[in-house]
Design an enzyme around this catalytic site. Structure first.
Site, mmCIF file in Angstrom:
data_model
loop_
_atom_site.group_PDB
_atom_site.id
_atom_site.type_symbol
_atom_site.label_atom_id
_atom_site.label_comp_id
_atom_site.label_asym_id
_atom_site.label_seq_id
_atom_site.Cartn_x
_atom_site.Cartn_y
_atom_site.Cartn_z
ATOM 1 N N ASP A 60 7.919 -7.166 -9.670
ATOM 2 C CA ASP A 60 6.754 -6.305 -9.515
ATOM 3 C C ASP A 60 6.974 -5.484 -8.242
ATOM 4 O O ASP A 60 7.818 -5.845 -7.400
ATOM 5 C CB ASP A 60 5.504 -7.180 -9.407
ATOM 6 N N ASP A 62 4.036 -3.392 -6.147
ATOM 7 C CA ASP A 62 2.938 -3.497 -5.186
ATOM 8 C C ASP A 62 2.576 -4.957 -4.943
ATOM 9 O O ASP A 62 2.238 -5.694 -5.866
ATOM 10 C CB ASP A 62 1.705 -2.757 -5.719
#
Length: 274
Positions: A60, A62
């Site tokens: 991922d 953020d």
């Protein structure tokens, strides 16, 4: 903070329930302690876990590769129309809000305004973009081991491009929310595995969200590693089975331990892949 590494069940490869919990005094950067199961003080030591082949790591962005800077609660309140609407959306989502799914069926004008609000918050986040401690070192380690690394984010492509440019790290493929369907649907992770020609059970998904990253990884049949810096998700054993990750770490530095202790990172013949 004491290093923590927790190994939970992996439904495809480990052949039955496998749980481990451990806590230890501070150790060198890439070392931690994990056991295969909780043992009584008099129990004999359990044998070490069998290493599983690993050929790719998908991150991922953020809150995982970058320090979280977006005030998501404020963004959700503005998009949804205030505290009452936000509370209702949380209740409907079991305590979580999937804002992108919330607005999918809105009228075009209302949806356009919602995306403008989201874009403004995301742009403000880009202005303060910071690399997560340990990210550069972890990527260097993966490159040295010739382990592929990809990225899946619900942020926009411009944010991914800026991340690549600002920090000099390239992830291939790097899928933003322009790729549909987005997390927690397994489609983006399966697309990456197909592009790599690597089966999902030789890939691990690393992210800071149970409902997006862990669920995406589990649905795809990959290993999952939850980054929980603050302990907001509570003990590993308390998590519902449908969102319980295989590993839970408090920093990207601890991902080194996960990879080195539990996986075989050596290349395998092409015929053993898909």
């Amino acid at each position: 903070m004491l290093p923590r590494l927790l190994l939970g069940p992996h439904r495809l490869l480990l052949g039955g329930p496998l749980a481990a919990t451990a806590s230890a005094a501070p150790l060198p950067r890439r070392r931690a302690v994990a056991g295969r199961r909780v043992m009584s003080a008099s129990a004999a030591p359990a044998p070490g876990p069998r290493r599983r082949p690993l050929r790719g790591v998908v991150f991922d962005m953020d809150g995982t590769l970058t320090v979280p800077v977006i005030d998501f609660q404020a963004m959700y309140r503005e998009v949804l129309g205030g505290d009452a609407a936000y509370a209702a959306a949380r209740a409907a989502g079991g305590g979580a809000v999937d804002i992108l799914h919330c607005i999918e069926d809105w009228a075009p004008d209302k949806q356009r305004h919602a995306y403008e609000v989201i874009a403004r918050f995301e742009q403000e986040g880009l202005d303060r973009l910071q690399i997560m401690p340990g990210a550069s070192e972890l990527c260097g380690f993966l490159d040295a081991k010739q382990i592929r690394r990809g990225l899946i984010t619900r942020n926009v492509k411009d944010a991914v491009d800026l991340f690549h440019q600002r920090f000099g790290m390239m992830f291939t493929p790097a899928l933003s929310r322009e790729f549909r369907p987005y997390k927690p649907d397994p489609a983006p992770l399966l697309h990456i595995c197909s592009t790599w020609n690597i089966p999902p059970h030789e890939v691990i998904m690393v992210g800071d969200s149970l409902k997006d990253d862990v669920v995406c990884g589990k649905r795809a049949g990959a290993f999952t590693c939850l980054l929980d810096e603050t302990g907001r998700y509570g003990p590993h054993d308390s998590l519902p089975e449908e969102v319980k990750p295989d590993f839970k770490v408090a920093s990207l530095t601890e991902v080194f331990t996960v990879l080195e202790e539990y996986f075989d990172l050596a290349p395998v013949p092409a015929e053993s892949r898909i």
